[in-house]
Structures are given as structure tokens and as C-alpha cells.
Design an enzyme around this catalytic site. Sequence first.
Site, short mmCIF file in Angstrom:
data_model
loop_
_atom_site.label_atom_id
_atom_site.label_comp_id
_atom_site.label_asym_id
_atom_site.label_seq_id
_atom_site.Cartn_x
_atom_site.Cartn_y
_atom_site.Cartn_z
N GLY A 72 12.85 1.73 -3.11
CA GLY A 72 13.76 0.59 -3.27
C GLY A 72 12.99 -0.65 -3.70
CD GLU A 125 5.51 -1.56 -9.46
OE1 GLU A 125 6.52 -0.98 -9.03
OE2 GLU A 125 4.95 -2.50 -8.89
NE ARG A 156 -8.52 -13.79 -42.66
CZ ARG A 156 -9.80 -14.14 -42.80
NH1 ARG A 156 -10.16 -15.42 -42.63
NH2 ARG A 156 -10.70 -13.24 -43.11
N GLY A 162 0.81 -1.21 0.00
CA GLY A 162 0.00 0.00 0.00
C GLY A 162 0.84 1.26 0.00
C1 LIG Z 1 -4.35 -1.96 -11.94
C2 LIG Z 1 -3.47 -1.15 -11.03
C3 LIG Z 1 -2.80 -1.77 -10.00
C4 LIG Z 1 -2.02 -1.01 -9.10
N1 LIG Z 1 -1.40 -1.63 -8.05
C5 LIG Z 1 -0.79 -0.85 -7.08
C6 LIG Z 1 -0.29 -1.46 -5.89
O1 LIG Z 1 -0.31 -2.70 -5.73
N2 LIG Z 1 0.21 -0.65 -4.90
C7 LIG Z 1 0.27 0.71 -5.05
O2 LIG Z 1 0.73 1.38 -4.12
N3 LIG Z 1 -0.18 1.31 -6.19
C8 LIG Z 1 -0.71 0.56 -7.20
N4 LIG Z 1 -1.21 1.16 -8.35
C9 LIG Z 1 -1.19 2.62 -8.45
C10 LIG Z 1 -0.26 3.17 -9.51
O3 LIG Z 1 1.07 3.03 -9.11
C11 LIG Z 1 -0.68 4.61 -9.78
O4 LIG Z 1 -1.90 4.55 -10.51
C12 LIG Z 1 0.37 5.40 -10.54
O5 LIG Z 1 1.48 5.65 -9.73
C13 LIG Z 1 -0.18 6.74 -11.06
O6 LIG Z 1 -0.84 7.43 -10.06
P1 LIG Z 1 -2.29 8.06 -10.34
O7 LIG Z 1 -3.14 6.97 -10.93
O8 LIG Z 1 -2.76 8.70 -9.10
O9 LIG Z 1 -2.05 9.11 -11.49
P2 LIG Z 1 -1.57 10.63 -11.27
O10 LIG Z 1 -0.35 10.67 -10.42
O11 LIG Z 1 -2.74 11.46 -10.88
O12 LIG Z 1 -1.14 11.01 -12.76
C14 LIG Z 1 -2.08 11.41 -13.78
C15 LIG Z 1 -1.28 11.82 -15.01
O13 LIG Z 1 -0.48 12.96 -14.69
C16 LIG Z 1 0.87 12.71 -15.02
N5 LIG Z 1 1.74 13.42 -14.06
C17 LIG Z 1 1.70 13.35 -12.69
N6 LIG Z 1 2.66 14.12 -12.16
C18 LIG Z 1 3.32 14.70 -13.20
C19 LIG Z 1 4.44 15.55 -13.31
N7 LIG Z 1 5.10 16.00 -12.23
N8 LIG Z 1 4.85 15.93 -14.53
C20 LIG Z 1 4.22 15.46 -15.64
N9 LIG Z 1 3.17 14.64 -15.62
C21 LIG Z 1 2.73 14.24 -14.41
C22 LIG Z 1 1.04 11.21 -14.94
O14 LIG Z 1 2.14 10.76 -15.74
C23 LIG Z 1 -0.30 10.74 -15.48
O15 LIG Z 1 -0.26 10.69 -16.88
C24 LIG Z 1 -1.92 0.39 -9.29
C25 LIG Z 1 -2.58 0.99 -10.37
C26 LIG Z 1 -3.34 0.24 -11.23
C27 LIG Z 1 -4.05 0.93 -12.37
#
Ligand SMILES: Cc1cc2nc3c(=O)[nH]c(=O)nc-3n(C[C@H](O)[C@H](O)[C@H](O)COP(=O)(O)OP(=O)(O)OC[C@H]3O[C@@H](n4cnc5c(N)ncnc54)[C@H](O)[C@@H]3O)c2cc1C
Length: 392
Positions: A245, A371, A276, A137
Site C-alpha cells: 500500500g 519500487e 550549437r 526497510g
Molecule cells: C538506489 C536504490 C534505492 C533503494 N531504496 C530502497 C528503499 O528505500 N527501501 C527498500 O525497501 N528498498 C529499496 N531499494 C530496493 C529496490 O526496491 C530493489 O532493488 C528492487 O525491488 C529489485 O530488487 P533486487 O535488486 O533484489 O533485484 P532482484 O529481485 O534480484 O531482480 C533481478 C532481476 O530479476 C528480475 N526478476 C525478479 N523476479 C522476476 C520474475 N518473477 N520474473 C521475471 N523477472 C524477475 C528483475 O526484474 C530484475 O531485472 C532501493 C534500490 C536502489 C537501487
Amino acid sequence: MKPDLFEAPDYYNLDELLSDEHKLVRQAARDWVKRDVSPIIEEYAQKAEFPEQIISGLAEIGAFGPYIPEEYGGAGLDQISYGLIMQEIERGDSGVRSTASVQSSLVMYPIWKYGNEEQRKKYLPKLASGEWMGCFGLTEPDHGSNPGGMTTNFKDKGDHYLLNGAKMWISNAPFAQVAVVWAKNEEGRIHGLIVERGMEGFSTPETHNKWSLRASATGELIFDNVKVPKENLLPNKSGLGAPLGCLDSARYGIAWGAIGAAMDCYDTALRYSKERIQFGKPIGQFQLQQKKLAEMITEITKAQLLAWRVGVMRNAGTATSAQISMAKRNNVDMAINIAREARQMLGGMGITGEYSLMRHSMNLESVITYEGTHDIHLLITGLDITGLNAFS
Ligand SMILES: Cc1cc2nc3c(=O)[nH]c(=O)nc-3n(C[C@H](O)[C@H](O)[C@H](O)COP(=O)(O)OP(=O)(O)OC[C@H]3O[C@@H](n4cnc5c(N)ncnc54)[C@H](O)[C@@H]3O)c2cc1C
């Protein structure tokens, strides 16, 4: 779904870079995916359910803690073997690989690296065998790309910590027994806490209506005045560098995993192109289709070299986070493009569950986001080469 006829491409004879052990580990994973994943995965993805019956098989092929020492139940393998296992699993499905990545790199890794001996002995063998499943988390509803802004927090209450907050998008959350949770203490310092299912005030509602990673269970982690025993704090590392990390290890695995998804799409499209017939010829005889296939194998070969080189550096302990970012970003982008091109090569058949292409294509939308998003990894490379931070 069609029978799994997968044959792995190796255009540059990269097998010559692998040891006999690497090839044995890969073969075991490949055979298992063909036998236990391919026949059922489409059905589970369609019904949006994680196939829990594959947990013991994942443990048997060493997918839970491939590089964790054997004394803690891990497979004691090197980083290339770890990568090859992830490649083979994701060849089957990115959701299944996600389950294995989370268990190994995001749950077992922090307990092994940042935990004490009692924590290692209590959790690692059960996680390695799949008896317990774990989740990680970090992400919160308002803090995704910027995890350092997290608001989940814990207070020292003398004989326990009191944990409050919420995490979102957490893979494995709905069924995990153990959660490694990142939260701030009263001074604002980030620490890892091991939270166990059954602790009062801890709930894990499932996230529904996903079009991607449908065979992987995703959920929230809600902490409402959860009393966490003090011995559940990971004592050996704190600060944002601790979760980052873990992400290095997981991102490295994804760089390999994405190659598996791309290989499956390429192999399917190549076979289809020879079978095909349109305009009296196999479609593989048309230049436009050959261009797609030639570019796919070129990109897969480049990605293989990138992943292998990062693996060698990880074995030596010299790979930087930025080098891992580049491999994750490049290889997932490569795979998502190949999945899309391959889907087009199958015409209408490409959108059905008879083939894996649409599933890979949709899965990779999550892989390119989690990630660290595609854009964030680009900014990590930008920071590394210029020394200038474009994040904020
Ligand atoms: C199916 C799935 C499984 C997941 N599993 C886990 C898990 O097990 N544990 C966990 O902790 N998380 C997990 N995640 C979360 C995932 O790591 C986040 O969705 C990801 O880090 C992006 O965060 P956000 O969705 O809040 O997008 P946001 O951070 O809101 O980003 C939205 C957009 O803005 C862009 N952006 C943000 N900041 C900047 C910047 N400074 N400059 C330019 N562009 C920017 C991003 O690139 C993106 O395109 C999971 C996500 C999914 C979809």
C-alpha cells in the site's frame, strides 16, 4: 554547472486541467528547485553526498507529507499537487525526489494509515518539518522483487519485541532517525515496526560506490537482537498488502517525478539544439535531431496525461495498484530513453557535469529498478489483464 534556464513544456495545454492551487504549489516547488537545488546538486552528486541543508526547504514546499492532513503537520493537499511537487523536485534530481518520496509515502503514509493516534502525534509532525528523517526497510539481501520471502523477524518477549535480520538498499538509512521496518512475527505474518536510531543492536552502514542516485544516501539496516517497545508496532494493518500500500503511493509519485527528469532533459536538448552550430547551421535544423526532439515531446505529453489521469483516480480513491504500476513503468522508461537521447544531442558536452543529462540518465537507472523493477511492473499488468500469475 550552467545556470538553470528551465522552461517547462506543456504541448497540450495541460495547465487547463490544473486548479489555481495546483499551479501555486508547483510554482513554489519550481522556484525552490531553481534557487536551492540546481546550483549545488551537481557538486553533491559528484562527491556522492546528500545535501542535508535542503531538508528544511523540502519541508517548506510541502514535500514531506503533501497529502497528510494538516493536523499532523502535513500539507493537506490533493494527489495532483503531490504529483506536481514530485515532478518539480525530480526535475532537479531523482535522488532528492527519492528522499522526499521515502519520507512521505514510505514513512509518514504507513504511520498515518496503519499507526494509532499516539504514533501519529509522536512522529508525523516531526517528519513533516524535517526535524526527523525516516527510511523504509522492505528489501533484503536475498529478497528484492519477492519481499514476501523476507527473513527479518521479531519475537514476542513479553514487554518488548526482539528484532533480528537485515535490510539492504535503503534510501535515507545513513541519516534517518526513524525506520519503518517490515518483519515477520512468529507465525510468519508481516508487520510494520518503528525502529529508532539509538536502539541497541541497530546499525545503518552506508552503501558506497554507487554510479546512480549519488546525491541520495543509501544504506543497510542491521538488527542484532534489537529490543523494540511494543507500542512501536503499527497496529492497523499487517500482511504483505501493508508495505505494498505504501509502494502504491510512492510509485504514483515516481510516475510524476520521472516526467520532471524527462522535461529537464528535453528542455536542455531543445535549447542546445538552437545554439550549437555545426556545418554552418544550428543542429536543431537537422532532421535527425528534430526527430529526437519531436519524439521526446510526444512521449512527455503522453506521460503527463497518464500521470494526471491516475492522479484524478487517486483523488477519487479508485486507482488500482495495477493502474499505478503501468504509469510508473511507462513514465520511467520514457524518461530514461529521453535522458539518453538528450545526452547524445549534446555530443561530448552531454557527458560533463556542466549539464544535468548524464546525472539524470544515471539516476534513472535506479528509478527503473526500485519500487518494483521495469519487468515486475510489466508482469503486474500481465496478471491484471489475464488473471494468470507469471511471477512464480
Ligand atoms: C538506489 C536504490 C534505492 C533503494 N531504496 C530502497 C528503499 O528505500 N527501501 C527498500 O525497501 N528498498 C529499496 N531499494 C530496493 C529496490 O526496491 C530493489 O532493488 C528492487 O525491488 C529489485 O530488487 P533486487 O535488486 O533484489 O533485484 P532482484 O529481485 O534480484 O531482480 C533481478 C532481476 O530479476 C528480475 N526478476 C525478479 N523476479 C522476476 C520474475 N518473477 N520474473 C521475471 N523477472 C524477475 C528483475 O526484474 C530484475 O531485472 C532501493 C534500490 C536502489 C537501487
